[in-house]
Design a protein around this motif. Structure first.
Motif, PDB file in Angstrom:
ATOM      1  N   SER A  33       0.794  -1.235   0.000  1.00 29.86           N
ATOM      2  CA  SER A  33       0.000   0.000   0.000  1.00 29.86           C
ATOM      3  C   SER A  33       0.825   1.283   0.000  1.00 29.86           C
ATOM      4  N   GLU A  34       2.134   1.198   0.110  1.00 29.31           N
ATOM      5  CA  GLU A  34       2.941   2.418   0.251  1.00 29.31           C
ATOM      6  C   GLU A  34       2.813   3.355  -0.944  1.00 29.31           C
ATOM      7  N   LEU A  35       2.803   2.822  -2.155  1.00 28.82           N
ATOM      8  CA  LEU A  35       2.693   3.690  -3.327  1.00 28.82           C
ATOM      9  C   LEU A  35       1.349   4.429  -3.343  1.00 28.82           C
ATOM     10  N   ALA A  36       0.281   3.735  -2.998  1.00 30.39           N
ATOM     11  CA  ALA A  36      -1.036   4.386  -2.940  1.00 30.39           C
ATOM     12  C   ALA A  36      -1.056   5.430  -1.829  1.00 30.39           C
ATOM     13  N   ARG A  37      -0.487   5.094  -0.688  1.00 33.32           N
ATOM     14  CA  ARG A  37      -0.429   6.041   0.424  1.00 33.32           C
ATOM     15  C   ARG A  37       0.367   7.279   0.022  1.00 33.32           C
ATOM     16  N   PHE A  38       1.510   7.067  -0.595  1.00 34.13           N
ATOM     17  CA  PHE A  38       2.340   8.189  -1.039  1.00 34.13           C
ATOM     18  C   PHE A  38       1.608   9.027  -2.094  1.00 34.13           C
ATOM     19  N   THR A  39       0.915   8.368  -3.018  1.00 33.92           N
ATOM     20  CA  THR A  39       0.170   9.090  -4.055  1.00 33.92           C
ATOM     21  C   THR A  39      -0.867  10.012  -3.425  1.00 33.92           C
ATOM     22  N   LEU A  40      -1.618   9.505  -2.452  1.00 34.53           N
ATOM     23  CA  LEU A  40      -2.601  10.364  -1.780  1.00 34.53           C
ATOM     24  C   LEU A  40      -1.928  11.475  -0.990  1.00 34.53           C
ATOM     25  N   ASP A  41      -0.790  11.168  -0.384  1.00 37.43           N
ATOM     26  CA  ASP A  41      -0.052  12.185   0.353  1.00 37.43           C
ATOM     27  C   ASP A  41       0.412  13.292  -0.604  1.00 37.43           C
ATOM     28  N   LEU A  42       0.903  12.896  -1.758  1.00 31.41           N
ATOM     29  CA  LEU A  42       1.338  13.856  -2.776  1.00 31.41           C
ATOM     30  C   LEU A  42       0.170  14.700  -3.279  1.00 31.41           C
ATOM     31  N   LEU A  43      -0.951  14.054  -3.570  1.00 36.14           N
ATOM     32  CA  LEU A  43      -2.107  14.769  -4.116  1.00 36.14           C
ATOM     33  C   LEU A  43      -2.773  15.682  -3.095  1.00 36.14           C
ATOM     34  N   SER A  44      -2.527  15.419  -1.810  1.00 35.17           N
ATOM     35  CA  SER A  44      -3.080  16.297  -0.767  1.00 35.17           C
ATOM     36  C   SER A  44      -1.985  17.202  -0.220  1.00 35.17           C
ATOM     37  N   TRP A  45      -1.093  17.607  -1.070  1.00 35.34           N
ATOM     38  CA  TRP A  45       0.065  18.451  -0.779  1.00 35.34           C
ATOM     39  C   TRP A  45      -0.164  19.342   0.431  1.00 35.34           C
ATOM     40  N   PRO A  46       0.815  19.530   1.270  1.00 33.29           N
ATOM     41  CA  PRO A  46       2.204  19.099   1.133  1.00 33.29           C
ATOM     42  C   PRO A  46       2.399  17.662   1.599  1.00 33.29           C
ATOM     43  N   ILE A  47       3.475  17.071   1.129  1.00 39.64           N
ATOM     44  CA  ILE A  47       3.813  15.719   1.570  1.00 39.64           C
ATOM     45  C   ILE A  47       4.226  15.825   3.037  1.00 39.64           C
ATOM     46  N   ASP A  48       3.422  15.202   3.903  1.00 35.84           N
ATOM     47  CA  ASP A  48       3.683  15.321   5.336  1.00 35.84           C
ATOM     48  C   ASP A  48       3.619  13.981   6.070  1.00 35.84           C
ATOM     49  N   GLY A  49       3.349  12.896   5.330  1.00 38.47           N
ATOM     50  CA  GLY A  49       3.312  11.577   5.955  1.00 38.47           C
ATOM     51  C   GLY A  49       2.079  11.329   6.805  1.00 38.47           C
ATOM     52  N   GLN A  50       1.132  12.253   6.810  1.00 37.57           N
ATOM     53  CA  GLN A  50      -0.052  12.068   7.647  1.00 37.57           C
ATOM     54  C   GLN A  50      -1.125  11.210   6.980  1.00 37.57           C
ATOM     55  N   THR A  51      -1.018  11.016   5.682  1.00 31.21           N
ATOM     56  CA  THR A  51      -1.963  10.158   4.969  1.00 31.21           C
ATOM     57  C   THR A  51      -1.607   8.715   5.264  1.00 31.21           C
ATOM     58  N   THR A  52      -2.586   7.958   5.709  1.00 30.24           N
ATOM     59  CA  THR A  52      -2.340   6.536   5.998  1.00 30.24           C
ATOM     60  C   THR A  52      -3.288   5.672   5.187  1.00 30.24           C
ATOM     61  N   PRO A 116      -7.521  20.914  -1.666  1.00 31.62           N
ATOM     62  CA  PRO A 116      -7.577  21.689  -2.907  1.00 31.62           C
ATOM     63  C   PRO A 116      -6.373  21.470  -3.814  1.00 31.62           C
ATOM     64  N   SER A 117      -5.262  21.022  -3.263  1.00 32.80           N
ATOM     65  CA  SER A 117      -4.079  20.793  -4.102  1.00 32.80           C
ATOM     66  C   SER A 117      -4.355  19.738  -5.165  1.00 32.80           C
ATOM     67  N   ASN A 118      -5.244  18.789  -4.868  1.00 35.36           N
ATOM     68  CA  ASN A 118      -5.551  17.766  -5.867  1.00 35.36           C
ATOM     69  C   ASN A 118      -6.240  18.372  -7.084  1.00 35.36           C
ATOM     70  N   ALA A 119      -7.016  19.435  -6.880  1.00 35.66           N
ATOM     71  CA  ALA A 119      -7.653  20.100  -8.024  1.00 35.66           C
ATOM     72  C   ALA A 119      -6.590  20.648  -8.974  1.00 35.66           C
ATOM     73  N   LEU A 120      -5.487  21.131  -8.430  1.00 32.53           N
ATOM     74  CA  LEU A 120      -4.388  21.609  -9.270  1.00 32.53           C
ATOM     75  C   LEU A 120      -3.736  20.447 -10.022  1.00 32.53           C
ATOM     76  N   PHE A 121      -3.492  19.343  -9.321  1.00 24.64           N
ATOM     77  CA  PHE A 121      -2.956  18.155  -9.990  1.00 24.64           C
ATOM     78  C   PHE A 121      -3.917  17.688 -11.085  1.00 24.64           C
ATOM     79  N   ASN A 122      -5.218  17.791 -10.814  1.00 28.15           N
ATOM     80  CA  ASN A 122      -6.219  17.381 -11.800  1.00 28.15           C
ATOM     81  C   ASN A 122      -6.121  18.179 -13.090  1.00 28.15           C
ATOM     82  N   VAL A 123      -5.755  19.445 -12.993  1.00 26.87           N
ATOM     83  CA  VAL A 123      -5.587  20.269 -14.201  1.00 26.87           C
ATOM     84  C   VAL A 123      -4.539  19.628 -15.103  1.00 26.87           C
ATOM     85  N   PHE A 124      -3.420  19.212 -14.521  1.00 24.68           N
ATOM     86  CA  PHE A 124      -2.349  18.601 -15.314  1.00 24.68           C
ATOM     87  C   PHE A 124      -2.798  17.275 -15.921  1.00 24.68           C
TER      88      PHE A 124
END
Length: 139
Positions: A33-52, A116-124
């Motif tokens: 699950s680490e890649l999925a966890r990291f992906t959500l952490d990235l999409l909910s910027w900033p990367i802070d390790g709080q996404t589990t 809201p950071s995911n909305a920016l990623f969604n644009v790309f």
């Protein structure tokens, strides 16, 4: 843009959509699950390790998301192969409306959920997924 290039680009779009499927599928199992966890952490910027990915509900939602994304990607690929030559403009519009619909609801939900950071990623992702499909092809 030619129809031949649009038909090719539909496959690029299918890969863009489906490429997220294995990431979320792997999120269903703790060991992978680490890649999925990291992906959500990235999409909910900033990367802070709080996404589990500790909650069984998150793993289940990840399974559903992976399945939907794979199915949607395969559908776009099959439209390119089986339908595009018969109705190129209709296929282009169908995929375009699907992508824009995803963008609006996903972005609105991301903002409403405090990500809201995911909305920016969604644009790309939208720009890559749509690419030249914004413009009707010449025959």
């Amino acid at each position: 843009m030619t129809q031949k290039f649009h038909k090719f680009y539909l496959k690029v779009t299918a890969i863009v959509i489906a490429s997220f499927a294995p990431i979320f599928f792997l999120g269903t199992m703790q060991e992978t699950s680490e890649l999925a966890r990291f992906t959500l952490d990235l999409l909910s910027w900033p990367i802070d390790g709080q996404t589990t990915y500790a909650s069984p509900d998150t793993k289940f939602l990840s399974a559903l998301t992976g399945g939907f994304l794979l199915g949607w990607g395969v559908t776009v690929w099959m439209l390119a192969i089986f339908v595009y030559d018969k109705a190129p403009e209709e296929v282009r519009k169908t995929v375009l409306f699907g992508l824009v619909s995803w963008f609006v609801l996903d972005s609105a939900g991301s903002i409403a959920s405090g990500n809201p950071s995911n909305a920016l990623f969604n644009v790309f992702v939208l720009l890559i997924g749509v690419g030249p499909l914004w413009i009707p092809a010449k025959k």
